[in-house]
Scaffold this active site. Structure first.
Site, mmCIF file in Angstrom:
data_model
loop_
_atom_site.group_PDB
_atom_site.id
_atom_site.type_symbol
_atom_site.label_atom_id
_atom_site.label_comp_id
_atom_site.label_asym_id
_atom_site.label_seq_id
_atom_site.Cartn_x
_atom_site.Cartn_y
_atom_site.Cartn_z
ATOM 1 N N CYS A 1 7.019 -1.183 6.007
ATOM 2 C CA CYS A 1 6.530 0.065 5.436
ATOM 3 C C CYS A 1 7.556 0.581 4.433
ATOM 4 O O CYS A 1 8.752 0.569 4.713
ATOM 5 C CB CYS A 1 6.324 1.084 6.553
ATOM 6 S SG CYS A 1 5.702 2.660 5.970
ATOM 7 N N LEU A 2 7.070 1.041 3.282
ATOM 8 C CA LEU A 2 7.989 1.556 2.256
ATOM 9 C C LEU A 2 8.801 2.744 2.762
ATOM 10 O O LEU A 2 9.904 2.989 2.284
ATOM 11 C CB LEU A 2 7.198 1.974 1.009
ATOM 12 C CG LEU A 2 6.506 0.839 0.246
ATOM 13 C CD1 LEU A 2 5.674 1.418 -0.893
ATOM 14 C CD2 LEU A 2 7.507 -0.175 -0.275
ATOM 15 N N GLY B 1 0.830 -1.199 0.000
ATOM 16 C CA GLY B 1 0.000 0.000 0.000
ATOM 17 C C GLY B 1 0.858 1.240 0.000
ATOM 18 O O GLY B 1 2.057 1.180 0.283
ATOM 19 N N HIS C 1 -1.246 6.141 8.285
ATOM 20 C CA HIS C 1 -0.377 7.084 7.560
ATOM 21 C C HIS C 1 -1.039 8.455 7.406
ATOM 22 O O HIS C 1 -0.424 9.481 7.688
ATOM 23 C CB HIS C 1 -0.038 6.558 6.163
ATOM 24 C CG HIS C 1 1.199 5.707 6.118
ATOM 25 N ND1 HIS C 1 2.419 6.161 6.536
ATOM 26 C CD2 HIS C 1 1.402 4.434 5.684
ATOM 27 C CE1 HIS C 1 3.328 5.197 6.368
ATOM 28 N NE2 HIS C 1 2.727 4.132 5.862
ATOM 29 N N GLN D 1 3.057 9.711 1.886
ATOM 30 C CA GLN D 1 4.329 9.019 1.654
ATOM 31 C C GLN D 1 5.013 9.495 0.378
ATOM 32 O O GLN D 1 6.177 9.184 0.146
ATOM 33 C CB GLN D 1 4.114 7.504 1.567
ATOM 34 C CG GLN D 1 3.838 6.853 2.910
ATOM 35 C CD GLN D 1 3.728 5.356 2.761
ATOM 36 O OE1 GLN D 1 2.688 4.847 2.356
ATOM 37 N NE2 GLN D 1 4.796 4.647 3.059
ATOM 38 N N HIS E 1 -3.074 0.126 8.368
ATOM 39 C CA HIS E 1 -1.713 0.657 8.229
ATOM 40 C C HIS E 1 -1.732 1.953 7.400
ATOM 41 O O HIS E 1 -1.131 2.957 7.787
ATOM 42 C CB HIS E 1 -0.827 -0.410 7.558
ATOM 43 C CG HIS E 1 0.588 0.022 7.328
ATOM 44 N ND1 HIS E 1 1.657 -0.523 8.004
ATOM 45 C CD2 HIS E 1 1.113 0.949 6.477
ATOM 46 C CE1 HIS E 1 2.775 0.068 7.598
ATOM 47 N NE2 HIS E 1 2.475 0.944 6.663
ATOM 48 N N GLU E 2 -2.476 1.922 6.296
ATOM 49 C CA GLU E 2 -2.534 3.110 5.426
ATOM 50 C C GLU E 2 -3.334 4.234 6.068
ATOM 51 O O GLU E 2 -2.986 5.413 5.943
ATOM 52 C CB GLU E 2 -3.118 2.752 4.054
ATOM 53 C CG GLU E 2 -2.335 1.717 3.261
ATOM 54 C CD GLU E 2 -0.839 1.991 3.188
ATOM 55 O OE1 GLU E 2 -0.443 3.172 3.098
ATOM 56 O OE2 GLU E 2 -0.061 1.017 3.257
#
Ligand code: NI
Length: 172
Positions: free
Chosen positions: A94-95, A47, A140, A52, A136-137
């Site tokens: 996480c990216l 995601g 963010h 991000q 998770h998103e």
């Protein structure tokens, strides 16, 4: 938006911003989401939230099916969690924090509302990995990272690990 989207890494203040709602469902938004999807698939992320890539607006994309070779892009704009129940645990990454993974507790089942690219609202029940990725998103866009949800001891270890990792990343 002509420029390339750049993935923001842990320590970037935009990751800590509470994002504001999307007001215009226009071509710009579609273009941004298209570019975000390209970036997410390129780095094989589950995601990607708008902040991000430096845009503190309330939207994110995800794809839990790409691993199975049947990609299915999900877009959530101005999402809301209407109901949540049960608990589950999953090793998350996480990216924006490349190389770090930790188990995080999440709700097992969600009932959500969001808007699609055309500005049309929809509601959906999410379970399993889809529910985990959504949370998770969603975190963010609230300025929360999964490392905020690990134990204080693990957090200390993470911070030490990150200091070394950061040097590697900057050194590249
Ligand atoms: Ni993430």
């Amino acid at each position: 938006m002509k420029e390339e989207l750049k993935l923001r890494i842990y320590g970037d203040p935009v990751l800590r911003e509470k994002s504001t709602p999307v007001e215009k469902f226009d071509e710009d938004l579609k273009e941004t989401i298209k570019k975000m999807a390209e970036l997410m698939y390129k780095v094989k992320g589950l995601g990607l939230a708008a902040n991000q890539v430096g845009i503190p607006k309330r939207f994110f994309i995800m794809d839990i099916k790409q691993k199975e070779g049947t990609p299915e892009l999900e877009v959530y704009i101005n999402p809301e969690i209407l109901n949540a129940e049960g608990y589950t645990e999953y090793e998350e990454g996480c990216l924006s924090i490349p190389g770090y993974y930790a188990k995080v507790e999440r709700y097992a089942k969600l009932y959500i509302r969001a808007y699609d690219l055309e500005g049309k609202p929809f509601e959906k029940e999410l379970t399993g990995l889809q529910a985990i990725a959504f949370q998770h998103e969603y975190d963010h866009i609230e300025g929360i990272l999964f490392v905020d949800r690990i134990s204080p001891l693990k957090k200390e270890l993470f911070k030490r690990w990150w200091k070394k990792r950061e040097k590697e990343l900057v050194g590249k």
